[in-house]
Design an enzyme around this catalytic site. Structure first.
Site, mmCIF file in Angstrom:
data_model
loop_
_atom_site.group_PDB
_atom_site.id
_atom_site.type_symbol
_atom_site.label_atom_id
_atom_site.label_comp_id
_atom_site.label_asym_id
_atom_site.label_seq_id
_atom_site.Cartn_x
_atom_site.Cartn_y
_atom_site.Cartn_z
ATOM 1 N N HIS B 370 -0.449 -2.135 -0.984
ATOM 2 C CA HIS B 370 -0.431 -2.426 0.501
ATOM 3 C C HIS B 370 0.234 -3.602 0.701
ATOM 4 O O HIS B 370 -0.145 -3.947 2.521
ATOM 5 C CB HIS B 370 -1.825 -2.496 1.328
ATOM 6 N N ASP B 374 3.127 -0.448 4.181
ATOM 7 C CA ASP B 374 2.698 0.325 5.015
ATOM 8 C C ASP B 374 1.891 1.480 4.855
ATOM 9 O O ASP B 374 2.739 2.296 4.060
ATOM 10 C CB ASP B 374 2.347 -0.010 6.205
#
Lengths: 469, 400
Positions: B370, B374
């Site tokens: 992450h 995204d």
């Protein structure tokens, strides 16, 4: 008491931003942990604000002042030498400020979150931080206690931070004392005595220790005492019942020496402080964390406390009160948390005094080695026979090796003299490598240099008993 | 002692008392929740600041109070531990004093360099137990190796049948935590420490691709589903190259790789190993199939070269054939950005054009870093992959 909580989850929480704390924070951050550092005052700790750094600013000034008097021999003449303590104070503040900014920048670069306030453990995985108007609670996976130590000032002495001073105020004086009495025998006391002597004070050094109980090799102690005499610093050893009497501006130091009551009139008194670990506010007993004598947090060689999620490093643990120890322990604790094999080994920690000339030692003293039943051999080289020392006009001093006679392994390295602080690294390396004498004397050393002393040692066996001064 | 409502943060000024967990007379221990409060933003619990007994409850449930108001009062007790536990503690303390939590200077120096000492530490060996064979008893690297070897041998001996019978009494079986197991542990820990893992799951209708496989087989070309998945992942990576990247934090850059070197998590007796199939983007399904088989063989026979297990840019783990899980949170092969697990296939009722029909369904689990990408991009990537698996015909559009 005001409580209330939304606990934030943290990975590694470090309590205390001294050299141990901020090094641990940086090391952990570099290993990929997210780190929160809790500091109640300023980053840098006692080392930066009251200890190592201020004292070294003073000793550096003293050495420069002492040197300038020798310039004439080199054909350099100058006008009258003056010394302004206020300018030195200004410089000291600048140095501290610069270094503090450096620490802050390092923390920022490593994305370390700084939280200000007083920390106390609520449980084995939660810590509260109180900063007056707010009380935050953090959940943590790992907590590193690096809260350091606090000076406790000698009871019965009424300190005023101007004339009667302790560790916290000796480097804050605004005037050069006319007659300074120094009470203490450890490195800072010796540095203070010699620095203020160079600044022009009359200095009297009073030690509770007897000549033979000082923590140095006896040969070093002997040379140190000779240097005091040379610099016209009067020394009293084995003193009992030291007291200070202050009436208006009239200050008297009173003590027992050789069974008799002595009294000294002076203008200033510096009484070296003792230190206790900063553990009171942490709530450790509530967690059942094991503590040793005087409250020191008990740790193993991996810096683990008796609670698996909590670690401790630096002055808050037993051992010499030195930044070098805290910094090494910081490396070890970060590795331990990351699951890497690592250990702290206190056997060979170098200790230095920035006296004139400086002292640097590591490993066993001659008397320790003899007491521990080693067959001891001594290697000795005096600076008097060192060409570079003669050129520099720094012929006082020597290097001494303590050696196990049975296998030639070096047990201790002791130096007093110009360059000792840098030379001790060679000694520390030799000890860590378990070097034998030949390993130290065989290498080429630059010529001319102080380090040549190592290749020209003279050796003599010690006949089984401690030599006293 | 008074327990007050405190500023919990976000600038709250007041809160409503929702619920008391305690009543007057209750004995409480430190940190035990006493009361639940509700602000306009959140619900929070006020814990007991110390051990003690609740004396009085001062605010009624439902009342809204200002920060600083005393909620309840309690009488604190200073000695929470009973005599028994104290006694226990003192024995523990004695043991501890004697053993663990002490660091002392060594009286006798260890005749070994810091490097050799580190070697011993990493092998989990107490160097003080090793007898040095070097000059004057110096412990050299070889002594550490020899000691470790000897330990291993004695461990093997202990595991011999006769010894094992004796050992059963101990009810503990020692598995050396060394070699590959230790390597795996190190890699996993490193990955979890540095990467911000984020996983999601998706189901895939594999009926069509199974048919396609059957057709290929009839045509004499045997291609496994894994090979198909590898190719499909490569095509999806072409569209979403961010999952084929490496984060270089030092240089502050994300390095997107154009080549698709797909790691294939392979189970062996010694533990998982990940051979890497290089340049999948240039390879046909048949080449992938052939090379994949060769790599798996090598993995099982421990003949993989260093080249063949390094340089991966994305990893897949096909646990379907093991008939096991329906979901997982795979750990990324550091320093890659993504890993995908393919789970077991099962016939299940599915809705196709508003009719319930039997379809072969499979789940996939996707973990991505992450820090680098995204959730939305990851979902798009997975959707693209699902599309490529559900409609094998689409692959012809990608022919070069």
């Amino acid at each position: 008491m005001v409580v209330g909580e939304i606990a934030e989850q943290k990975d590694v929480v470090v309590i205390g931003g001294g050299p141990g704390g901020y090094h641990a924070a940086i090391e952990a951050a570099q290993k990929g942990f997210t780190v929160t550092l809790i500091e109640k005052e300023k980053l840098g700790g006692v080392c930066l604000h009251d200890g190592c750094i201020p004292s070294k600013v003073f000793t550096t000034a003293a050495r420069k002042k002492e040197e300038i008097l020798r310039f004439h021999a080199f054909g350099i003449d100058h006008g009258e030498v003056t010394f302004q303590l206020s300018k030195l104070q200004q410089h000291k503040r600048k140095v501290i400020e610069q270094l503090q900014k450096g620490v802050e920048a390092l923390c920022k670069t490593n994305k370390i979150e700084i939280v200000h306030g007083n920390a106390s453990f609520l449980s084995a995985d939660r810590i509260g931080v109180d900063n007056g108007h707010q009380f935050d609670v953090f959940h943590f996976n790992h907590a590193i206690v690096a809260t350091g130590s606090t000076p406790i000032h000698r009871s019965g002495v009424s300190f005023d931070d101007e004339k009667v001073v302790h560790d916290g105020s000796i480097f804050l004086l605004s005037e050069i004392p006319e007659h300074l009495v120094v009470y203490g025998s450890h490195s800072i006391a010796i540095e203070v005595a010699m620095s203020y002597r160079q600044f022009g004070s009359m200095v009297t050094l009073i030690m509770a220790d007897d000549k033979n109980t000082l923590p140095y090799d006896t040969t070093i102690t002997r040379e140190l005492l000779r240097q005091f005499k040379k610099q016209q610093i009067k020394v009293y050893t084995g003193v009992k019942e030291f007291r200070v009497n202050k009436e208006a501006s009239h200050i008297t130091a009173m003590f027992q020496h050789k069974g008799e009551q002595d009294t000294l009139d002076c203008t200033h008194v510096y009484v070296a402080s003792d230190y206790v670990p900063n553990v009171k506010e942490l709530g450790l007993s509530r967690l059942g964390i094991q503590q040793g004598s005087n409250g020191y947090i008990a740790v193993d060689a991996h810096m683990r406390t008796s609670l698996p999620s909590i670690y401790a490093i630096g002055d808050v643990t037993e051992g010499p009160r030195l930044a070098v120890k805290a910094i090494k322990q910081a490396e070890v604790v970060a590795a331990t948390i990351a699951g890497e094999p690592s250990e702290f080994d206190p056997t060979f920690i170098p200790e230095v005094i920035h006296s004139i000339p400086p002292i640097a030692t590591v490993g066993k003293t001659e008397q320790q080695a003899v007491e521990e039943q080693f067959d001891v051999k001594i290697g000795h080289f005096s600076y008097g026979a060192n060409g570079y020392a003669t050129i520099q006009g720094k012929k006082d001093g020597f290097i001494k090796l303590v050696i196990n006679q049975n296998n030639d392994v070096v047990l201790g390295f002791h130096a007093i003299g110009e360059g000792a602080v840098e030379l001790v690294s060679t000694g520390t390396l030799a000890l860590e490598m378990a070097a034998r004498v030949e390993d130290l004397t065989f290498p080429h050393y630059p010529h001319p240099a102080f380090s040549e002393a190592l290749s020209g040692m003279e050796f003599s066996a010690v006949k089984g008993k401690v030599r006293l001064i | 002692m008074e327990v007050k409502l405190h500023d919990i943060g976000e600038g709250m000024t007041e809160a409503e008392i929702v619920h008391y967990f305690v009543q007057p007379g209750d004995a409480v221990v430190v940190d035990q929740p006493l009361v639940e409060v509700q602000t306009d933003k959140m619900t929070a619990e006020l814990p007991a600041p110390a051990n003690g007994t609740i004396e009085d409850v001062l605010v009624k449930v439902g009342e809204t109070i200002k920060v600083g108001t005393t909620v309840l009062s309690m009488i604190t007790t200073s000695q929470p531990t009973s005599a028994v536990s104290e006694e226990k503690e003192s024995t523990i303390e004695q043991q501890w004093q004697a053993k663990t939590f002490r660091i002392e200077k060594r009286k006798q120096p260890i005749l070994a360099s810091p490097y050799t000492r580190k070697m011993a530490r990493e092998q989990g060996v107490n160097i003080e137990e090793i007898k040095g064979t070097g000059p004057a008893g110096r412990i050299v690297d070889e002594d550490v190796y020899a000691y470790v070897q000897k330990e291993k041998e004695s461990l093997l001996q202990e595991n011999s049948p006769t010894q094992q019978v004796m050992k059963q009494e101990k009810e503990i079986h020692i598995i050396p935590f060394k070699g590959r197991r230790k390597q795996i542990a190190k890699k996993m820990k490193q990955s979890l420490h540095t990467i911000a893992h984020c996983s999601h799951f998706e189901e895939v209708d594999v009926t069509n691709v199974l048919q396609w496989k059957e057709q290929s087989k009839q045509a004499g070309k045997n291609v496994s589903l894994t090979a198909y998945f590898v190719k499909a992942v490569s095509l999806a990576l072409k569209d979403y190259p961010i999952f084929n990247a490496t984060l270089n934090e030092e240089k502050e850059q994300i390095e997107v790789q154009t080549s698709h070197h797909i790691g294939l998590a392979t189970n062996t007796e010694e533990g998982v190993i990940v051979p890497v199939l290089k340049h999948v983007e240039h390879k046909s399904l048949l080449t992938i199939q052939a090379e994949m088989r060769a790599l798996t063989e090598k993995a099982l026979h421990h003949t993989l070269s260093r080249e063949e297990i390094t340089g991966g840019s994305f990893t897949i783990s096909n646990v379907g054939p093991l008939q096991g899980s329906i979901g997982a949170t795979p750990i990324i092969h550091h320093p890659q950005t993504g890993i995908m697990a393919f789970h077991k296939t099962k016939k299940r009722p599915a809705v196709v054009e508003d009719e319930i029909v039997i379809r072969s369904m499979m789940n996939v689990s996707m973990t991505f870093d992450h820090r680098v990408a995204d959730g939305a991009t990851a979902v798009q990537f997975t959707n693209r992959l699902v599309e490529l698996i559900e409609h094998p015909n689409l692959l012809t559009l990608e022919l070069v």
